[in-house]
Write an enzyme that holds these catalytic residues in place. Structure first.
Site, PDB file in Angstrom:
ATOM      1  N   SER A 221       0.612  -1.272  -0.129  1.00 31.30           N
ATOM      2  CA  SER A 221       0.233   0.047  -0.098  1.00 31.30           C
ATOM      3  C   SER A 221       1.059   1.423  -0.135  1.00 31.30           C
ATOM      4  O   SER A 221       2.162   1.180   0.865  1.00 31.30           O
ATOM      5  CB  SER A 221      -0.723   0.401   1.480  1.00 31.30           C
ATOM      6  OG  SER A 221      -0.081   0.184   2.060  1.00 31.30           O
ATOM      7  N   LEU A 222       0.183   2.095  -0.744  1.00 33.28           N
ATOM      8  CA  LEU A 222       1.495   3.910  -1.314  1.00 33.28           C
ATOM      9  C   LEU A 222       0.819   4.661  -0.420  1.00 33.28           C
ATOM     10  O   LEU A 222       0.657   5.949  -0.785  1.00 33.28           O
ATOM     11  CB  LEU A 222       1.907   3.836  -2.189  1.00 33.28           C
ATOM     12  CG  LEU A 222       2.230   2.878  -2.945  1.00 33.28           C
ATOM     13  CD1 LEU A 222       2.531   2.025  -4.917  1.00 33.28           C
ATOM     14  CD2 LEU A 222       3.856   1.836  -2.266  1.00 33.28           C
ATOM     15  N   GLY A 223      -0.650   5.260   0.360  1.00 28.82           N
ATOM     16  CA  GLY A 223      -1.236   5.321   1.134  1.00 28.82           C
ATOM     17  C   GLY A 223      -1.714   6.368  -0.418  1.00 28.82           C
ATOM     18  O   GLY A 223      -2.713   5.606  -0.997  1.00 28.82           O
ATOM     19  N   ALA A 224      -1.418   7.840  -0.718  1.00 24.51           N
ATOM     20  CA  ALA A 224      -2.479   8.260  -1.290  1.00 24.51           C
ATOM     21  C   ALA A 224      -2.127   8.292  -2.944  1.00 24.51           C
ATOM     22  O   ALA A 224      -2.964   8.165  -3.439  1.00 24.51           O
ATOM     23  CB  ALA A 224      -2.269  10.154  -1.068  1.00 24.51           C
ATOM     24  N   GLY A 226      -2.458   5.069  -3.723  1.00 21.50           N
ATOM     25  CA  GLY A 226      -2.628   3.501  -3.981  1.00 21.50           C
ATOM     26  C   GLY A 226      -2.178   2.434  -3.928  1.00 21.50           C
ATOM     27  O   GLY A 226      -1.774   2.417  -2.194  1.00 21.50           O
ATOM     28  N   GLY A 252      -4.596   1.316   6.649  1.00 18.22           N
ATOM     29  CA  GLY A 252      -4.029  -0.249   6.529  1.00 18.22           C
ATOM     30  C   GLY A 252      -4.716  -1.069   6.122  1.00 18.22           C
ATOM     31  O   GLY A 252      -5.080  -2.378   5.789  1.00 18.22           O
ATOM     32  N   ASP A 253      -5.171  -1.072   7.815  1.00 20.11           N
ATOM     33  CA  ASP A 253      -6.358  -2.551   8.128  1.00 20.11           C
ATOM     34  C   ASP A 253      -7.409  -1.902   7.165  1.00 20.11           C
ATOM     35  O   ASP A 253      -8.482  -3.292   7.220  1.00 20.11           O
ATOM     36  CB  ASP A 253      -6.937  -1.140   9.983  1.00 20.11           C
ATOM     37  CG  ASP A 253      -5.542  -1.432  11.069  1.00 20.11           C
ATOM     38  OD1 ASP A 253      -4.228  -2.079  10.512  1.00 20.11           O
ATOM     39  OD2 ASP A 253      -5.671  -0.857  11.720  1.00 20.11           O
TER      40      ASP A 253
HETATM   41  P1  ATP Z   1      -2.037   2.005   8.525  1.00 16.60           P
HETATM   42  O1  ATP Z   1      -0.270   1.760   9.254  1.00 16.60           O
HETATM   43  O2  ATP Z   1      -2.122   4.316   8.966  1.00 16.60           O
HETATM   44  O3  ATP Z   1      -2.635   1.399   8.741  1.00 16.60           O
HETATM   45  P2  ATP Z   1      -0.613   1.930   5.893  1.00 16.60           P
HETATM   46  O4  ATP Z   1       0.409   2.802   6.185  1.00 16.60           O
HETATM   47  O5  ATP Z   1      -0.762   0.320   6.484  1.00 16.60           O
HETATM   48  O6  ATP Z   1      -1.683   2.924   7.081  1.00 16.60           O
HETATM   49  P3  ATP Z   1      -1.798   3.036   3.464  1.00 16.60           P
HETATM   50  O7  ATP Z   1      -1.121   2.935   2.670  1.00 16.60           O
HETATM   51  O8  ATP Z   1      -0.909   4.560   3.771  1.00 16.60           O
HETATM   52  O9  ATP Z   1      -1.699   2.045   5.116  1.00 16.60           O
HETATM   53  O10 ATP Z   1      -3.583   3.265   3.336  1.00 16.60           O
HETATM   54  C1  ATP Z   1      -3.489   2.161   2.501  1.00 16.60           C
HETATM   55  C2  ATP Z   1      -4.713   2.264   1.608  1.00 16.60           C
HETATM   56  O11 ATP Z   1      -5.247   3.748   1.836  1.00 16.60           O
HETATM   57  C3  ATP Z   1      -3.498   3.318   0.294  1.00 16.60           C
HETATM   58  O12 ATP Z   1      -3.740   1.917  -1.068  1.00 16.60           O
HETATM   59  C4  ATP Z   1      -5.389   3.743  -0.048  1.00 16.60           C
HETATM   60  O13 ATP Z   1      -5.855   3.180  -1.023  1.00 16.60           O
HETATM   61  C5  ATP Z   1      -6.066   4.260   0.832  1.00 16.60           C
HETATM   62  N1  ATP Z   1      -5.298   5.175   1.650  1.00 16.60           N
HETATM   63  C6  ATP Z   1      -4.519   5.883   2.215  1.00 16.60           C
HETATM   64  N2  ATP Z   1      -3.986   7.078   2.663  1.00 16.60           N
HETATM   65  C7  ATP Z   1      -4.783   7.314   1.491  1.00 16.60           C
HETATM   66  C8  ATP Z   1      -5.301   8.870   1.417  1.00 16.60           C
HETATM   67  N3  ATP Z   1      -4.401  10.269   2.027  1.00 16.60           N
HETATM   68  N4  ATP Z   1      -5.364   9.362   0.373  1.00 16.60           N
HETATM   69  C9  ATP Z   1      -6.286   8.581  -0.380  1.00 16.60           C
HETATM   70  N5  ATP Z   1      -6.175   7.479   0.160  1.00 16.60           N
HETATM   71  C10 ATP Z   1      -5.873   6.845   1.320  1.00 16.60           C
END
Ligand code: ATP
Length: 309
Positions: A221-224, A226, A252-253
């Site tokens: 997962s890459l945050g915003a 995708g 992420g959860d």
């Molecule tokens: P966490 O540890 O807080 O649960 P993470 O680092 O494991 O998060 P992220 O990569 O931040 O996971 O987010 C997972 C998914 O959520 C992303 O692939 C995306 O689809 C969505 N997402 C996260 N942040 C954003 C954002 N700022 N805007 C839009 N979608 C987001």
């Protein structure tokens, strides 16, 4: 059903404070306290998506009672193993004026050998009634790094598929047991493979390497931005629409909950990651971690594209 395992369950308490400053007295203007920990967030989202789910793991002391009664209030089934000590409190101080977010995380209880044995029996029993068991988050003190690998093996022997969302040594050791799906973020996969990934090509190479080791779904997962998702030997780019994120903590959860829900529904590999990413983004629209609405998920799902990388 789905079982989620949270070994270091917590109370997630958020204080809103005006002009928070170190070494000063601050008045709290708003407070929320909810059961937390990554697996509990997965359980909350899975339940909101209509899936039967049970939250398990370790809880301790008065904070443990709070976690259980909070889950009762939310209508989330749970079957925790009680251990001596006190479940941790994770405190976030939000300062809207300065736009800062300060976190204080307690370590949580130290787990003794007999509690580990009780938990293993519990996981075996719950896995026997589950299609998927999700293991999420850090290992509390006293747990060996090999614990996730042992639990994944137990779950599989009991007939359930295992999903692992962890980091560091717990993730590295857990991989030995070949979970069905892992969902590292960018930092976690870089740390796991011990080499920098400065481009999406590098990340795709990391994903391919992990799939070659035998992990069927490797979703980074890459945050915003995708996600890059590997499934059954193919890597895909998951492109998400821009949203006005309120709080991406727990996205992420939510993504894990969405992917497990889609796997249970027998959706295609591409739709599993598309639905997961829609849930992650829907979570980012809410103030509370681990909350999505069906409307947000459906709308965002329609705007996500999944293409071969
Ligand atoms: P966490 O540890 O807080 O649960 P993470 O680092 O494991 O998060 P992220 O990569 O931040 O996971 O987010 C997972 C998914 O959520 C992303 O692939 C995306 O689809 C969505 N997402 C996260 N942040 C954003 C954002 N700022 N805007 C839009 N979608 C987001």
């Amino acid at each position: 059903m789905i079982t989620t395992v949270t070994l270091n369950a917590a109370i997630d308490k958020t204080y809103s404070v005006k002009s928070f400053e170190m070494d000063r007295v601050s008045r709290v203007t708003d407070m929320i306290a909810v059961p937390g920990g990554k697996g509990i967030n997965v359980a909350r989202v899975a339940r909101l998506l209509g899936e039967p789910v049970t939250a398990a793991g370790f809880v301790a002391g008065f904070n443990g009672q709070f976690i259980r009664s909070g889950l009762d209030t939310e209508g989330i089934s749970h079957d925790f193993t009680e251990v001596p000590g006190e479940s941790r409190l994770c405190l976030t101080v939000l300062d809207a004026d300065n736009g800062t977010q300060t976190e204080l995380l307690e370590p949580g209880p130290v787990i003794a050998e007999n509690s580990l044995l009780t938990l293993k029996e519990k996981v075996k029993e719950l896995a026997g009634r589950s299609t998927h068991v999700c293991f999420s988050g850090s290992l509390p003190l006293g747990c060996p790094p090999s614990l996730y690998a042992e639990l994944i093996t137990l779950a599989r022997e009991a007939g359930a598929e295992a999903v692992l969302d962890a980091s560091g040594d717990a993730l590295a050791a857990g991989l030995e047991a070949m979970p069905l799906l892992i969902k590292p973020n960018e930092h976690e996969i870089v740390r796991l493979l011990g080499r920098p990934a400065s481009s999406d090509d590098d990340l795709a190479a990391c994903i391919r390497e992990l799939m070659q080791r035998g992990i069927r779904h490797v979703v980074v997962s890459l945050g915003a931005r995708g996600a890059l998702a590997g499934s059954s030997g193919r890597v895909r780019r998951v492109a998400i629409p821009a949203i006005r994120a309120v709080n991406p903590v727990g996205s992420g959860d939510a993504m894990v909950a969405g992917m497990v829900t889609a796997l249970r529904q027998g959706r295609s590999d591409a739709d599993v990651v598309r639905f997961g990413a829609a849930c992650g983004s829907a979570n980012a629209l809410q103030k509370q971690a681990g909350v999505v609405t069906d409307e947000d998920v459906e709308r965002i799902f329609r705007d996500i594209t999944v293409t071969d990388y």
